[in-house]
Design a protein around this motif. Sequence first.
Motif, mmCIF file in Angstrom:
data_model
loop_
_atom_site.group_PDB
_atom_site.id
_atom_site.type_symbol
_atom_site.label_atom_id
_atom_site.label_comp_id
_atom_site.label_asym_id
_atom_site.label_seq_id
_atom_site.Cartn_x
_atom_site.Cartn_y
_atom_site.Cartn_z
ATOM 1 N N UNK A 1 2.670 6.958 -15.071
ATOM 2 C CA UNK A 1 1.501 7.818 -15.008
ATOM 3 C C UNK A 1 0.598 7.373 -13.849
ATOM 4 N N UNK A 2 0.112 8.317 -13.077
ATOM 5 C CA UNK A 2 -0.776 8.016 -11.954
ATOM 6 C C UNK A 2 -2.191 7.851 -12.485
ATOM 7 N N UNK A 3 -2.775 6.671 -12.255
ATOM 8 C CA UNK A 3 -4.117 6.392 -12.762
ATOM 9 C C UNK A 3 -5.182 6.697 -11.722
ATOM 10 N N UNK A 4 -4.782 6.664 -10.441
ATOM 11 C CA UNK A 4 -5.744 6.912 -9.366
ATOM 12 C C UNK A 4 -5.595 8.346 -8.879
ATOM 13 N N UNK A 5 -6.473 8.726 -8.003
ATOM 14 C CA UNK A 5 -6.377 10.041 -7.388
ATOM 15 C C UNK A 5 -5.086 10.128 -6.586
ATOM 16 N N UNK A 6 -4.351 11.246 -6.686
ATOM 17 C CA UNK A 6 -3.109 11.383 -5.921
ATOM 18 C C UNK A 6 -3.320 11.276 -4.408
ATOM 19 N N UNK A 7 -4.535 11.520 -3.937
ATOM 20 C CA UNK A 7 -4.815 11.458 -2.514
ATOM 21 C C UNK A 7 -4.737 10.036 -1.966
ATOM 22 N N UNK A 8 -4.748 9.059 -2.843
ATOM 23 C CA UNK A 8 -4.679 7.664 -2.412
ATOM 24 C C UNK A 8 -3.237 7.160 -2.324
ATOM 25 N N UNK A 9 -2.270 8.010 -2.651
ATOM 26 C CA UNK A 9 -0.866 7.625 -2.611
ATOM 27 C C UNK A 9 -0.216 8.083 -1.318
ATOM 28 N N UNK A 10 0.730 7.302 -0.847
ATOM 29 C CA UNK A 10 1.520 7.660 0.323
ATOM 30 C C UNK A 10 2.764 8.385 -0.190
ATOM 31 N N UNK A 11 2.665 9.722 -0.285
ATOM 32 C CA UNK A 11 3.754 10.495 -0.868
ATOM 33 C C UNK A 11 5.018 10.449 -0.016
ATOM 34 N N UNK A 12 4.873 10.289 1.284
ATOM 35 C CA UNK A 12 6.035 10.143 2.152
ATOM 36 C C UNK A 12 6.807 8.883 1.762
ATOM 37 N N UNK A 13 6.087 7.791 1.567
ATOM 38 C CA UNK A 13 6.713 6.530 1.173
ATOM 39 C C UNK A 13 7.363 6.660 -0.215
ATOM 40 N N UNK A 14 6.678 7.285 -1.149
ATOM 41 C CA UNK A 14 7.224 7.466 -2.490
ATOM 42 C C UNK A 14 8.486 8.323 -2.469
ATOM 43 N N UNK A 15 8.481 9.387 -1.649
ATOM 44 C CA UNK A 15 9.646 10.261 -1.524
ATOM 45 C C UNK A 15 10.830 9.471 -0.976
ATOM 46 N N UNK A 16 10.593 8.690 0.089
ATOM 47 C CA UNK A 16 11.669 7.897 0.686
ATOM 48 C C UNK A 16 12.210 6.856 -0.295
ATOM 49 N N UNK A 17 11.343 6.242 -1.069
ATOM 50 C CA UNK A 17 11.789 5.277 -2.070
ATOM 51 C C UNK A 17 12.642 5.966 -3.126
ATOM 52 N N UNK A 18 12.281 7.199 -3.479
ATOM 53 C CA UNK A 18 13.032 7.952 -4.473
ATOM 54 C C UNK A 18 14.404 8.378 -3.986
ATOM 55 N N UNK A 19 14.595 8.420 -2.680
ATOM 56 C CA UNK A 19 15.876 8.823 -2.101
ATOM 57 C C UNK A 19 16.889 7.682 -2.052
ATOM 58 N N UNK A 20 16.456 6.459 -2.261
ATOM 59 C CA UNK A 20 17.345 5.306 -2.166
ATOM 60 C C UNK A 20 18.381 5.317 -3.283
ATOM 61 N N UNK A 21 19.594 4.824 -2.961
ATOM 62 C CA UNK A 21 20.641 4.738 -3.977
ATOM 63 C C UNK A 21 20.427 3.485 -4.829
#
Length: 62
Positions: A1-21
């Motif tokens: 669960x995201x506790x902070x504002x979504x604007x404080x997250x690096x969604x590009x970084x999160x997306x790339x991490x999610x793509x890893x095998x």
Amino acid sequence: MIKESPLQYDFDKLWKEGMLDWHGRMPERMVDDELEEAFWMQSMKKKDTSRQMSMPKRFTKK
């Protein structure tokens, strides 16, 4: 669960991490443009073929 504002997250970084095998590597086709293009060409051919098979005869190309 995201506790902070979504604007404080690096969604590009999160997306790339999610793509890893499972081994923490990016899939081959995500780093090789030729593999990526070949994947989508094959995918679109399959989609077009299955679409034509499921359409009534009067809607298919002659």
